[in-house]
Design a protein around this motif. Structure first.
Motif, PDB file in Angstrom:
ATOM      1  N   SER A   1      10.600  -4.292 -23.449  1.00 31.44           N
ATOM      2  CA  SER A   1      11.263  -3.011 -23.643  1.00 31.44           C
ATOM      3  C   SER A   1      12.505  -2.906 -22.739  1.00 31.44           C
ATOM      4  O   SER A   1      13.354  -3.794 -22.745  1.00 31.44           O
ATOM      5  N   ILE A   2      12.612  -1.853 -21.918  1.00 31.81           N
ATOM      6  CA  ILE A   2      13.771  -1.754 -21.025  1.00 31.81           C
ATOM      7  C   ILE A   2      13.722  -2.856 -19.968  1.00 31.81           C
ATOM      8  O   ILE A   2      14.750  -3.246 -19.408  1.00 31.81           O
ATOM      9  N   GLY A   3      12.537  -3.414 -19.736  1.00 31.25           N
ATOM     10  CA  GLY A   3      12.433  -4.559 -18.840  1.00 31.25           C
ATOM     11  C   GLY A   3      13.166  -5.765 -19.381  1.00 31.25           C
ATOM     12  O   GLY A   3      13.635  -6.623 -18.616  1.00 31.25           O
ATOM     13  N   ALA A   4      13.310  -5.852 -20.723  1.00 36.29           N
ATOM     14  CA  ALA A   4      14.086  -6.938 -21.326  1.00 36.29           C
ATOM     15  C   ALA A   4      15.558  -6.781 -20.992  1.00 36.29           C
ATOM     16  O   ALA A   4      16.266  -7.779 -20.779  1.00 36.29           O
ATOM     17  N   TYR A   5      16.036  -5.546 -20.940  1.00 37.02           N
ATOM     18  CA  TYR A   5      17.430  -5.312 -20.559  1.00 37.02           C
ATOM     19  C   TYR A   5      17.634  -5.643 -19.074  1.00 37.02           C
ATOM     20  O   TYR A   5      18.630  -6.281 -18.704  1.00 37.02           O
ATOM     21  N   MET A   6      16.694  -5.228 -18.228  1.00 37.71           N
ATOM     22  CA  MET A   6      16.795  -5.561 -16.805  1.00 37.71           C
ATOM     23  C   MET A   6      16.763  -7.074 -16.603  1.00 37.71           C
ATOM     24  O   MET A   6      17.504  -7.621 -15.776  1.00 37.71           O
ATOM     25  N   ALA A   7      15.889  -7.745 -17.365  1.00 40.97           N
ATOM     26  CA  ALA A   7      15.799  -9.200 -17.264  1.00 40.97           C
ATOM     27  C   ALA A   7      17.095  -9.853 -17.738  1.00 40.97           C
ATOM     28  O   ALA A   7      17.566 -10.832 -17.140  1.00 40.97           O
ATOM     29  N   LEU A   8      17.665  -9.327 -18.808  1.00 40.59           N
ATOM     30  CA  LEU A   8      18.930  -9.845 -19.327  1.00 40.59           C
ATOM     31  C   LEU A   8      20.023  -9.748 -18.267  1.00 40.59           C
ATOM     32  O   LEU A   8      20.754 -10.725 -18.013  1.00 40.59           O
ATOM     33  N   LYS A   9      20.148  -8.596 -17.641  1.00 45.50           N
ATOM     34  CA  LYS A   9      21.156  -8.414 -16.591  1.00 45.50           C
ATOM     35  C   LYS A   9      20.860  -9.308 -15.387  1.00 45.50           C
ATOM     36  O   LYS A   9      21.797  -9.846 -14.762  1.00 45.50           O
ATOM     37  N   SER A  10      19.589  -9.477 -15.053  1.00 42.96           N
ATOM     38  CA  SER A  10      19.216 -10.278 -13.886  1.00 42.96           C
ATOM     39  C   SER A  10      19.461 -11.761 -14.129  1.00 42.96           C
ATOM     40  O   SER A  10      19.964 -12.475 -13.254  1.00 42.96           O
ATOM     41  N   VAL A  11      19.108 -12.255 -15.323  1.00 42.31           N
ATOM     42  CA  VAL A  11      19.335 -13.662 -15.654  1.00 42.31           C
ATOM     43  C   VAL A  11      20.826 -13.960 -15.700  1.00 42.31           C
ATOM     44  O   VAL A  11      21.290 -14.989 -15.183  1.00 42.31           O
ATOM     45  N   ASP A  12      21.593 -13.066 -16.307  1.00 43.32           N
ATOM     46  CA  ASP A  12      23.035 -13.256 -16.381  1.00 43.32           C
ATOM     47  C   ASP A  12      23.648 -13.294 -14.982  1.00 43.32           C
ATOM     48  O   ASP A  12      24.507 -14.131 -14.680  1.00 43.32           O
ATOM     49  N   HIS A  13      23.187 -12.406 -14.099  1.00 46.09           N
ATOM     50  CA  HIS A  13      23.686 -12.364 -12.720  1.00 46.09           C
ATOM     51  C   HIS A  13      23.344 -13.639 -11.969  1.00 46.09           C
ATOM     52  O   HIS A  13      24.182 -14.208 -11.248  1.00 46.09           O
ATOM     53  N   LEU A  14      22.105 -14.124 -12.145  1.00 44.62           N
ATOM     54  CA  LEU A  14      21.676 -15.333 -11.450  1.00 44.62           C
ATOM     55  C   LEU A  14      22.437 -16.554 -11.951  1.00 44.62           C
ATOM     56  O   LEU A  14      22.881 -17.392 -11.149  1.00 44.62           O
ATOM     57  N   GLN A  15      22.595 -16.678 -13.255  1.00 47.00           N
ATOM     58  CA  GLN A  15      23.317 -17.815 -13.819  1.00 47.00           C
ATOM     59  C   GLN A  15      24.781 -17.815 -13.378  1.00 47.00           C
ATOM     60  O   GLN A  15      25.359 -18.875 -13.116  1.00 47.00           O
ATOM     61  N   THR A  16      25.369 -16.645 -13.271  1.00 50.92           N
ATOM     62  CA  THR A  16      26.762 -16.546 -12.820  1.00 50.92           C
ATOM     63  C   THR A  16      26.889 -16.939 -11.351  1.00 50.92           C
ATOM     64  O   THR A  16      27.808 -17.670 -10.962  1.00 50.92           O
ATOM     65  N   SER A  17      25.942 -16.446 -10.531  1.00 50.87           N
ATOM     66  CA  SER A  17      26.029 -16.710  -9.088  1.00 50.87           C
ATOM     67  C   SER A  17      25.713 -18.159  -8.736  1.00 50.87           C
ATOM     68  O   SER A  17      26.165 -18.661  -7.708  1.00 50.87           O
ATOM     69  N   THR A  18      24.947 -18.859  -9.592  1.00 52.66           N
ATOM     70  CA  THR A  18      24.588 -20.254  -9.319  1.00 52.66           C
ATOM     71  C   THR A  18      25.394 -21.237 -10.151  1.00 52.66           C
ATOM     72  O   THR A  18      25.150 -22.451 -10.090  1.00 52.66           O
ATOM     73  N   GLY A  19      26.322 -20.718 -10.938  1.00 55.08           N
ATOM     74  CA  GLY A  19      27.117 -21.598 -11.791  1.00 55.08           C
ATOM     75  C   GLY A  19      26.307 -22.225 -12.909  1.00 55.08           C
ATOM     76  O   GLY A  19      26.629 -23.313 -13.388  1.00 55.08           O
ATOM     77  N   GLY A  20      25.254 -21.512 -13.334  1.00 52.61           N
ATOM     78  CA  GLY A  20      24.427 -22.006 -14.432  1.00 52.61           C
ATOM     79  C   GLY A  20      23.478 -23.118 -14.049  1.00 52.61           C
ATOM     80  O   GLY A  20      22.938 -23.806 -14.919  1.00 52.61           O
TER      81      GLY A  20
END
Length: 336
Positions: free
Chosen positions: A139-158
């Motif tokens: 549910s809204i946790g999927a949106y939080m997860a989406l934002k969190s995964v995107d943030h982590l991938q950006t900060s670690t260069g994928g």
């Protein structure tokens, strides 16, 4: 002034302040409190069976709203079992949504604050982990997860080895949904203190009476869901759930396809027909615009699956099959 005076009443111990340790958890499921960037956080989980070496797979789960992982303890256990016990599985409750007691009395947390918290949790779990991480958000946790995964991938260069599962997601409001409009109006009532004021009064009732009232309102709840629901009947919990709902309706007015596109290669989207929170038009828009996402239509399920032990087991088994690369087609029958 209305019901706002209730917000400032000194914290009194109520029957719903009983810690989750008093609840019966599924065998092997642990409960603990950990701190992430200064925020005390409620976690539920199951450890990998092998104690000789670190697991090469971990699952991090984010619930829906209300964000009490107490609802999902059976689901976490079934995920662990379906993975053969080789993975560690952890569920992360939202700040201010801890079922049974409040770690953040008289504080409310916005959607952005909840996302920032989940980003800190995911970073902590992934930064020293060499294996694969599967992040599941409901549910809204999927949106939080989406934002969190995107943030982590950006900060670690994928560089992080992450797979993201959006489980019956809520990614944007549906202007055509009468139910969403009704829930939006209900959440707005809490701005006057009506909803959380009522819950504060109810929280002084003995637990057996609260459980009876909960069963009268919804007779479909399994015992663990009744316990989780009664644990949330308090001023602070309800105020946080309603505040988060208001933030969701305000900040998710537009469908951000670009955000979905950013993590599409690592994303699995599971949806069910007739879901209020992920309508058919959003599904079709994603299918038309983003070809890389693996989408599965799971018939026979409902958005509020965690209240049912049997449905949690069926869904956990299907998710493990999907992330393991097995083909899942057509209607998925529930376990008998």
């Amino acid at each position: 002034m209305g019901w706002r005076w209730l917000w400032n009443v000194p914290k009194l111990r109520t029957f719903t302040d009983i810690p989750p340790a008093f609840y019966e958890l599924p065998n092997g499921v642990w409960h603990k409190i950990e701190e992430f960037e200064g925020n005390r956080t409620e976690l539920y989980g199951v450890d990998a069976l092998s104690l000789r070496e670190r697991p090469d797979l971990q699952v991090v789960f984010l619930p829906g709203n209300p964000g009490a992982c107490r609802y999902y303890t059976h689901f976490l256990k079934f995920l662990h079992s379906a993975l053969g016990g080789r993975a560690s599985v952890v569920g992360v409750s939202y700040l201010g949504h801890e079922s049974g007691f409040g770690l953040h009395a008289q504080r409310t947390f916005s959607l952005r604050e909840q996302i920032k918290h989940k980003q800190a949790v995911l970073k902590s779990y992934c930064e020293n982990f060499d294996g694969k991480t599967v992040v599941i958000g409901h549910s809204i946790g999927a949106y939080m997860a989406l934002k969190s995964v995107d943030h982590l991938q950006t900060s670690t260069g994928g560089k992080s080895d992450i797979e993201y599962v959006a489980l019956f997601p809520f990614l944007a409001c549906d202007p055509f949904s009468s139910r969403q409009k009704g829930l939006k109006a209900l959440a707005a009532l809490d701005a006057l203190g009506v909803v959380n004021g009522t819950s504060w009064v109810l929280s002084f009732l003995p637990r057996p009476i609260l459980e009876l009232l909960t069963r009268l309102v919804d007779g479909t709840l399994d015992p663990h869901a009744v316990a989780a629901t009664t644990g949330l009947i308090s001023r602070d919990h309800v105020k946080n759930a309603c505040h988060l709902a208001r933030c969701e309706f305000r900040e998710l007015e537009h469908f951000d396809l670009d955000l979905v596109r950013d993590v599409a290669e690592n994303m699995i989207l599971l949806h069910t027909p007739g879901d209020t929170w992920f309508p058919d038009w959003q599904q079709k828009e994603i299918e038309k615009s983003i070809s890389k996402i693996r989408m599965h239509n799971l018939e026979g399920f409902v958005h509020g699956f965690p209240v049912s032990v049997s449905m949690s087991e069926s869904l956990a088994n299907i998710i493990v099959k999907i992330i393991s690369g097995s083909k899942v087609q057509g209607k998925i029958p529930l376990n008998d």
